[in-house]
Design a protein around this motif. Sequence first.
Motif, short mmCIF file in Angstrom:
data_model
loop_
_atom_site.label_atom_id
_atom_site.label_comp_id
_atom_site.label_asym_id
_atom_site.label_seq_id
_atom_site.Cartn_x
_atom_site.Cartn_y
_atom_site.Cartn_z
N ALA A 30 46.34 -11.56 40.48
CA ALA A 30 45.90 -10.76 41.62
C ALA A 30 44.92 -11.54 42.50
CB ALA A 30 45.26 -9.46 41.12
N LYS A 31 44.07 -12.33 41.87
CA LYS A 31 43.10 -13.13 42.62
C LYS A 31 43.82 -14.16 43.50
CE LYS A 31 38.60 -14.39 42.79
NZ LYS A 31 37.46 -13.49 43.03
N VAL A 32 44.81 -14.80 42.96
CA VAL A 32 45.57 -15.79 43.73
C VAL A 32 46.25 -15.13 44.92
CG1 VAL A 32 47.55 -17.35 43.65
CG2 VAL A 32 45.89 -17.35 41.78
N PHE A 33 46.82 -13.95 44.70
CA PHE A 33 47.50 -13.25 45.78
C PHE A 33 46.53 -12.84 46.88
CE2 PHE A 33 48.54 -9.10 47.62
CZ PHE A 33 49.69 -9.42 48.30
N LEU A 34 45.38 -12.29 46.51
CA LEU A 34 44.43 -11.81 47.52
C LEU A 34 43.83 -12.96 48.32
CD1 LEU A 34 42.58 -8.98 45.55
CD2 LEU A 34 44.27 -8.74 47.37
N HIS A 35 43.53 -14.06 47.67
CA HIS A 35 42.98 -15.21 48.40
C HIS A 35 44.03 -15.79 49.34
CE1 HIS A 35 39.05 -16.32 46.33
NE2 HIS A 35 39.38 -15.13 45.86
N ASN A 36 45.27 -15.72 48.97
CA ASN A 36 46.34 -16.18 49.85
C ASN A 36 46.57 -15.20 51.00
OD1 ASN A 36 48.42 -17.70 50.81
ND2 ASN A 36 49.89 -17.10 49.25
N HIS A 37 46.41 -13.92 50.71
CA HIS A 37 46.70 -12.87 51.69
C HIS A 37 45.61 -12.80 52.77
CE1 HIS A 37 48.45 -9.21 53.26
NE2 HIS A 37 47.33 -8.55 53.06
N TYR A 38 44.36 -12.99 52.38
CA TYR A 38 43.23 -12.84 53.30
C TYR A 38 42.73 -14.18 53.83
CZ TYR A 38 42.87 -7.94 52.01
OH TYR A 38 43.14 -6.61 51.82
N LEU A 39 43.60 -15.14 53.92
CA LEU A 39 43.21 -16.47 54.38
C LEU A 39 42.65 -16.44 55.80
CD1 LEU A 39 43.23 -19.60 54.34
CD2 LEU A 39 45.64 -19.48 54.99
N CYS A 40 43.37 -15.83 56.73
CA CYS A 40 42.94 -15.82 58.13
C CYS A 40 41.71 -14.92 58.33
CB CYS A 40 44.08 -15.35 59.02
SG CYS A 40 45.46 -16.51 59.08
N LEU A 41 41.60 -13.86 57.55
CA LEU A 41 40.42 -13.00 57.64
C LEU A 41 39.16 -13.79 57.26
CD1 LEU A 41 40.08 -9.35 56.54
CD2 LEU A 41 38.48 -11.00 55.59
N VAL A 42 39.25 -14.55 56.19
CA VAL A 42 38.10 -15.35 55.76
C VAL A 42 37.83 -16.47 56.77
CG1 VAL A 42 37.27 -16.88 53.94
CG2 VAL A 42 38.45 -14.78 53.35
N ALA A 43 38.87 -17.02 57.36
CA ALA A 43 38.67 -18.03 58.40
C ALA A 43 37.90 -17.47 59.58
CB ALA A 43 40.03 -18.58 58.86
N VAL A 44 38.17 -16.21 59.94
CA VAL A 44 37.40 -15.56 61.01
C VAL A 44 35.94 -15.43 60.60
CG1 VAL A 44 37.08 -13.37 62.21
CG2 VAL A 44 39.37 -14.32 61.98
#
Length: 445
Positions: free
Chosen positions: A361-375
């Motif tokens: 689940a951690k791998v999926f969420l970090h992959n999913h929220y990549l652009c959000l964290v970039a912002v």
Amino acid sequence: MFSTIPRILYTNNLLLHTAFAISLSLLLPLIKIPLLFLHGHHTYIHPDDVNPGGGAASAGGVRAAIRRPSAADSDNPKPRKKSKEKFEFDESKAQIFRLKLSEGHLQSRIYFKEFYSFINSSLIALSSLLLHRFLQKDDERSVGVLENGAIIPLLLGLVSLFRTLFLIIKVGFERSASKKLEKQLSFVFGVLGFFLGLCVVVGVFPNWILEFRFDSYDVLTRICVAVFMGCIVGYLYIPSLRNARAFWVGTDQIRCNLSIISSGLLSKTVVYAAFVAPVFVSLLWISPFSELLVAGDDRKFGLVGSRLDFYAFRDRCLLVAALLQLLAARPNVQTFLNEAVLCWYQRLHGGRVPELDYSRAKVFLHNHYLCLVAVQFVAPPVVVVLLLALSQLEDRFGEGVRGVFPYSVLARDVTVFVSWWIVFVSAVFSSATVGFYRRGSMYVS
């Protein structure tokens, strides 16, 4: 004939700014700078089973976690004997794969469109402000917002600034992007930041502690500044946590020695500089520290010779700190993706029976929220750069609007103060978080 060329260029500044902005808006989508910023990052995939259907223990690769009891078992339940068989770990369900992100991968991430348009609009605004800064710099006849073309960079800068602030607020309201406790703490810190802002604008802190003064502003302006200060504290709490976490993992402070998540020497140097620079810059507006850097009558040695030089030095330091944070944003995003690998490694070797559901689940969420964290990594320093660029319009733009809107008074004080407040809040939260990591009160999992 040749003497009329500068005058023609001067009178056509408005058309030049307009054409420049339109050209950039058409050119930037072709260059795709936001994609270049995220392109080449390595993300990770943690599948449920690498070889589905290949195991003898399950038919079709699916094995039930809970078996429904039969009628005979429910009528006459029998005590189960403890199995003495050794646990056999299936390595095919613990493998993790590294994937290099491409344009197609990035377009499927949440908040990609917002990140893409936010970067382009910020580049257009900053380029227009930079053009106005150096265009006909020595010409003393530039009076009027339409005559010197200052209205174009001003409007572009304000639109980009408010758009970036709105994006920070929108990202902050994302439900599953952060923990519930972090959102509650951000609200609490926002309220505390509002009361601290009231103390600053009212003048509770004397001049020998903080150099900012708001005595010349009315009550409504002071309250608006205090509310804005509280909002900055609240919405910068979670991005500051991510910055501190990226610094802690990216510089390998936990000494995990995993080669897959290790950074190069240049990346570590940039991350260290981006972490230390805001701490130094935030102290330049604290009077006891700033007095040590200015050479005076009673002090022969100092970093700068006069008070005016020190003011210009502080503004440049603010700009350098924001640019360093922008440079560190790319390695910080990669560190955010690498955190998933660290979690997978911890769950794989943390006990006799690996707990892989959490790491998956951690791998999926970090992959999913990549652009959000970039912002969250890019937006705060972009706001600082935009505010500093807008503050430089004071000398040339204030003459054209004097008597209509006191921009010449507000530009220098409020924009520089808000820029310093953003850097100061980020430095305090990041330093405190790293301190908690160092003491063991917080940990990366």
